[in-house]
Design a protein around this motif. Structure first.
Motif, PDB file in Angstrom:
ATOM      1  N   TRP A 173       0.883  -1.320  -0.194  1.00 25.74           N
ATOM      2  CA  TRP A 173       0.167   0.129  -0.112  1.00 25.74           C
ATOM      3  C   TRP A 173       0.739   1.540   0.142  1.00 25.74           C
ATOM      4  CZ3 TRP A 173      -5.032  -1.397  -1.522  1.00 25.74           C
ATOM      5  CH2 TRP A 173      -5.128  -2.361  -0.771  1.00 25.74           C
ATOM      6  N   ALA A 174       0.294   2.191  -1.163  1.00 27.79           N
ATOM      7  CA  ALA A 174       1.513   3.312  -0.583  1.00 27.79           C
ATOM      8  C   ALA A 174       0.544   4.292  -1.711  1.00 27.79           C
ATOM      9  CB  ALA A 174       2.159   3.499  -1.997  1.00 27.79           C
ATOM     10  N   GLY A 175       0.745   5.535  -1.004  1.00 26.98           N
ATOM     11  CA  GLY A 175       0.481   7.041  -1.431  1.00 26.98           C
ATOM     12  C   GLY A 175      -0.614   8.121   0.101  1.00 26.98           C
ATOM     13  N   ARG A 176      -1.176   8.830  -0.161  1.00 26.90           N
ATOM     14  CA  ARG A 176      -1.664   9.319   0.420  1.00 26.90           C
ATOM     15  C   ARG A 176      -3.401   9.117   1.190  1.00 26.90           C
ATOM     16  NH1 ARG A 176      -1.992  14.830  -2.381  1.00 26.90           N
ATOM     17  NH2 ARG A 176      -3.368  13.380  -3.430  1.00 26.90           N
ATOM     18  N   TRP A 177      -3.718   8.275   0.156  1.00 25.20           N
ATOM     19  CA  TRP A 177      -5.152   7.411   1.051  1.00 25.20           C
ATOM     20  C   TRP A 177      -5.093   6.284   1.868  1.00 25.20           C
ATOM     21  CZ3 TRP A 177      -9.619   9.058   1.980  1.00 25.20           C
ATOM     22  CH2 TRP A 177     -10.112  10.817   1.184  1.00 25.20           C
ATOM     23  N   ALA A 178      -3.397   5.284   1.413  1.00 30.39           N
ATOM     24  CA  ALA A 178      -3.474   4.372   2.262  1.00 30.39           C
ATOM     25  C   ALA A 178      -3.518   4.519   3.594  1.00 30.39           C
ATOM     26  CB  ALA A 178      -2.063   3.715   1.789  1.00 30.39           C
ATOM     27  N   GLY A 179      -2.546   5.207   4.686  1.00 33.49           N
ATOM     28  CA  GLY A 179      -2.733   5.642   5.594  1.00 33.49           C
ATOM     29  C   GLY A 179      -3.998   6.626   6.448  1.00 33.49           C
ATOM     30  N   GLU A 180      -4.544   6.511   5.233  1.00 33.77           N
ATOM     31  CA  GLU A 180      -5.956   7.380   5.907  1.00 33.77           C
ATOM     32  C   GLU A 180      -7.114   6.612   6.347  1.00 33.77           C
ATOM     33  OE1 GLU A 180      -7.406  11.108   3.945  1.00 33.77           O
ATOM     34  OE2 GLU A 180      -5.559  11.583   4.044  1.00 33.77           O
ATOM     35  N   LEU A 181      -6.712   5.441   5.237  1.00 37.96           N
ATOM     36  CA  LEU A 181      -7.789   4.014   5.202  1.00 37.96           C
ATOM     37  C   LEU A 181      -6.978   3.290   6.376  1.00 37.96           C
ATOM     38  CD1 LEU A 181      -8.770   4.130   2.230  1.00 37.96           C
ATOM     39  CD2 LEU A 181     -10.337   4.456   3.525  1.00 37.96           C
ATOM     40  N   ASP A 187      -1.258   0.177   5.511  1.00 46.07           N
ATOM     41  CA  ASP A 187      -0.038   0.055   5.748  1.00 46.07           C
ATOM     42  C   ASP A 187       1.142  -1.368   5.564  1.00 46.07           C
ATOM     43  OD1 ASP A 187       2.842   1.088   6.210  1.00 46.07           O
ATOM     44  OD2 ASP A 187       2.331   0.480   8.013  1.00 46.07           O
ATOM     45  N   GLY A 188       2.125  -1.134   4.789  1.00 46.61           N
ATOM     46  CA  GLY A 188       2.542  -2.424   4.632  1.00 46.61           C
ATOM     47  C   GLY A 188       2.523  -3.191   3.028  1.00 46.61           C
ATOM     48  N   VAL A 219       0.115  -6.150   0.765  1.00 47.48           N
ATOM     49  CA  VAL A 219      -1.186  -5.918   0.603  1.00 47.48           C
ATOM     50  C   VAL A 219      -2.047  -6.910   1.113  1.00 47.48           C
ATOM     51  CG1 VAL A 219      -2.742  -6.607  -1.278  1.00 47.48           C
ATOM     52  CG2 VAL A 219      -1.394  -4.198  -1.359  1.00 47.48           C
ATOM     53  N   VAL A 220      -3.148  -7.561   2.196  1.00 49.61           N
ATOM     54  CA  VAL A 220      -4.137  -8.003   2.320  1.00 49.61           C
ATOM     55  C   VAL A 220      -5.037  -8.315   1.462  1.00 49.61           C
ATOM     56  CG1 VAL A 220      -4.769  -9.038   4.238  1.00 49.61           C
ATOM     57  CG2 VAL A 220      -2.549  -7.745   4.892  1.00 49.61           C
ATOM     58  N   GLY A 221      -5.308  -9.766   1.065  1.00 43.93           N
ATOM     59  CA  GLY A 221      -6.460  -9.922   0.123  1.00 43.93           C
ATOM     60  C   GLY A 221      -7.885  -9.337   0.543  1.00 43.93           C
ATOM     61  N   ASP A 222      -8.183  -9.627   1.773  1.00 44.89           N
ATOM     62  CA  ASP A 222      -9.311  -9.012   2.719  1.00 44.89           C
ATOM     63  C   ASP A 222      -9.442  -7.564   2.406  1.00 44.89           C
ATOM     64  OD1 ASP A 222     -10.005 -11.490   3.524  1.00 44.89           O
ATOM     65  OD2 ASP A 222     -10.048 -11.740   4.956  1.00 44.89           O
ATOM     66  N   ASP A 223      -8.233  -6.822   2.168  1.00 45.92           N
ATOM     67  CA  ASP A 223      -8.568  -4.785   2.498  1.00 45.92           C
ATOM     68  C   ASP A 223      -8.611  -4.436   0.927  1.00 45.92           C
ATOM     69  OD1 ASP A 223      -7.763  -4.705   5.380  1.00 45.92           O
ATOM     70  OD2 ASP A 223      -6.059  -4.646   4.952  1.00 45.92           O
ATOM     71  N   LEU A 224      -8.096  -5.847  -0.428  1.00 45.25           N
ATOM     72  CA  LEU A 224      -8.586  -5.542  -0.936  1.00 45.25           C
ATOM     73  C   LEU A 224      -9.343  -5.923  -1.846  1.00 45.25           C
ATOM     74  CD1 LEU A 224      -7.198  -4.645  -4.007  1.00 45.25           C
ATOM     75  CD2 LEU A 224      -6.575  -7.726  -3.996  1.00 45.25           C
ATOM     76  N   ARG A 225     -10.623  -6.829  -0.814  1.00 43.71           N
ATOM     77  CA  ARG A 225     -11.554  -7.282  -1.283  1.00 43.71           C
ATOM     78  C   ARG A 225     -12.301  -5.714  -0.744  1.00 43.71           C
ATOM     79  NH1 ARG A 225      -9.949 -12.329  -0.154  1.00 43.71           N
ATOM     80  NH2 ARG A 225     -10.069 -13.860  -2.116  1.00 43.71           N
ATOM     81  N   ALA A 226     -11.922  -5.446   0.164  1.00 47.07           N
ATOM     82  CA  ALA A 226     -12.947  -4.328   0.468  1.00 47.07           C
ATOM     83  C   ALA A 226     -13.573  -2.930  -0.049  1.00 47.07           C
ATOM     84  CB  ALA A 226     -12.985  -4.568   2.102  1.00 47.07           C
ATOM     85  N   LEU A 227     -12.162  -2.609  -0.181  1.00 46.30           N
ATOM     86  CA  LEU A 227     -11.534  -1.633  -1.197  1.00 46.30           C
ATOM     87  C   LEU A 227     -12.469  -1.597  -1.889  1.00 46.30           C
ATOM     88  CD1 LEU A 227      -7.761  -0.308  -0.563  1.00 46.30           C
ATOM     89  CD2 LEU A 227     -10.223   0.672   0.192  1.00 46.30           C
ATOM     90  N   LEU A 228     -12.880  -2.837  -3.003  1.00 45.54           N
ATOM     91  CA  LEU A 228     -13.123  -2.949  -4.742  1.00 45.54           C
ATOM     92  C   LEU A 228     -14.661  -2.758  -3.831  1.00 45.54           C
ATOM     93  CD1 LEU A 228     -10.407  -5.410  -6.678  1.00 45.54           C
ATOM     94  CD2 LEU A 228     -10.789  -3.044  -6.594  1.00 45.54           C
ATOM     95  N   ASP A 229     -14.625  -3.025  -3.760  1.00 46.98           N
ATOM     96  CA  ASP A 229     -16.523  -3.161  -2.653  1.00 46.98           C
ATOM     97  C   ASP A 229     -16.852  -1.662  -2.187  1.00 46.98           C
ATOM     98  OD1 ASP A 229     -17.085  -5.487  -4.113  1.00 46.98           O
ATOM     99  OD2 ASP A 229     -16.516  -6.529  -1.674  1.00 46.98           O
ATOM    100  N   GLY A 230     -15.809  -0.667  -2.210  1.00 48.03           N
ATOM    101  CA  GLY A 230     -16.987   0.455  -1.596  1.00 48.03           C
ATOM    102  C   GLY A 230     -16.812   0.681  -0.330  1.00 48.03           C
ATOM    103  N   LEU A 231     -15.654  -0.428   0.525  1.00 47.47           N
ATOM    104  CA  LEU A 231     -15.985  -0.770   1.905  1.00 47.47           C
ATOM    105  C   LEU A 231     -14.482  -0.188   2.358  1.00 47.47           C
ATOM    106  CD1 LEU A 231     -18.039  -3.402   2.466  1.00 47.47           C
ATOM    107  CD2 LEU A 231     -18.338  -1.540   2.212  1.00 47.47           C
ATOM    108  N   ARG A 232     -14.355   0.234   3.584  1.00 46.33           N
ATOM    109  CA  ARG A 232     -13.108   0.797   4.327  1.00 46.33           C
ATOM    110  C   ARG A 232     -12.618  -0.447   4.754  1.00 46.33           C
ATOM    111  NH1 ARG A 232     -10.602   4.960   6.799  1.00 46.33           N
ATOM    112  NH2 ARG A 232     -12.549   6.234   6.186  1.00 46.33           N
ATOM    113  N   PRO A 233     -11.639  -0.455   5.074  1.00 45.53           N
ATOM    114  CA  PRO A 233     -10.774  -1.667   5.229  1.00 45.53           C
ATOM    115  C   PRO A 233     -10.620  -2.044   6.424  1.00 45.53           C
ATOM    116  CG  PRO A 233      -9.362  -1.373   3.520  1.00 45.53           C
ATOM    117  CD  PRO A 233     -10.250   0.247   3.586  1.00 45.53           C
TER     118      PRO A 233
END
Length: 137
Positions: free
Chosen positions: A38-46, A49-50, A52-66
């Motif tokens: 994960w990188a960029g300004r929004w990574a920290g706000e969400l 860090d570090g 990528v975990v599959g569940d976090d990626l899925r949440a983002l693609l569904d429009g949800l906060r990981p």
């Protein structure tokens, strides 16, 4: 051909997860490749860090906060969002130098690549990446 930046649009979560989930998750989790981070300004706000975990990626693609499930798209009249994957790849000559060099040179090449990626990402965020919400048609 010299490819340094590749950008692909991730159209919708269901397609991404059902059609390419294994390959996408393997790609981002670094099975056979360097792991995605994960990188960029929004990574920290969400809280991302570090690696990528599959569940976090899925949440983002569904429009949800990981991790929390909060709807990141609430209040939008139309629930449309677009996600993009930016892959920064060094030129082949740099990859070969990294692969066949001494550990010291490999380390220096890795640091230089990471610094270059962070600089390029900063330019993309500052000059290219924009968001807007349309009102009234």
């Amino acid at each position: 051909m010299r490819r340094v930046l590749t950008v692909i649009k991730l159209n919708d979560a269901e397609y991404t997860l059902t059609q390419v989930a294994e390959g996408l998750e393997e790609y981002y989790l670094g099975q056979g490749e360097a792991p995605g981070v994960w990188a960029g300004r929004w990574a920290g706000e969400l809280g991302l860090d570090g690696v990528v975990v599959g569940d976090d990626l899925r949440a983002l693609l569904d429009g949800l906060r990981p991790g929390g499930g909060e709807d990141l798209l609430s209040g939008l009249r139309e629930r449309t969002h677009k996600a993009f994957d930016a892959t920064f790849s060094p030129p082949k000559s740099v990859s070969l130098l990294w692969a066949f060099a001494s550990p010291e040179v490999t380390s220096a090449v890795t640091r230089a690549h990471v610094e270059a990626v962070m600089g390029a990402l900063g330019v993309l965020e500052g000059k290219v990446a924009v968001a807007r919400q349309q009102t009234g048609g």
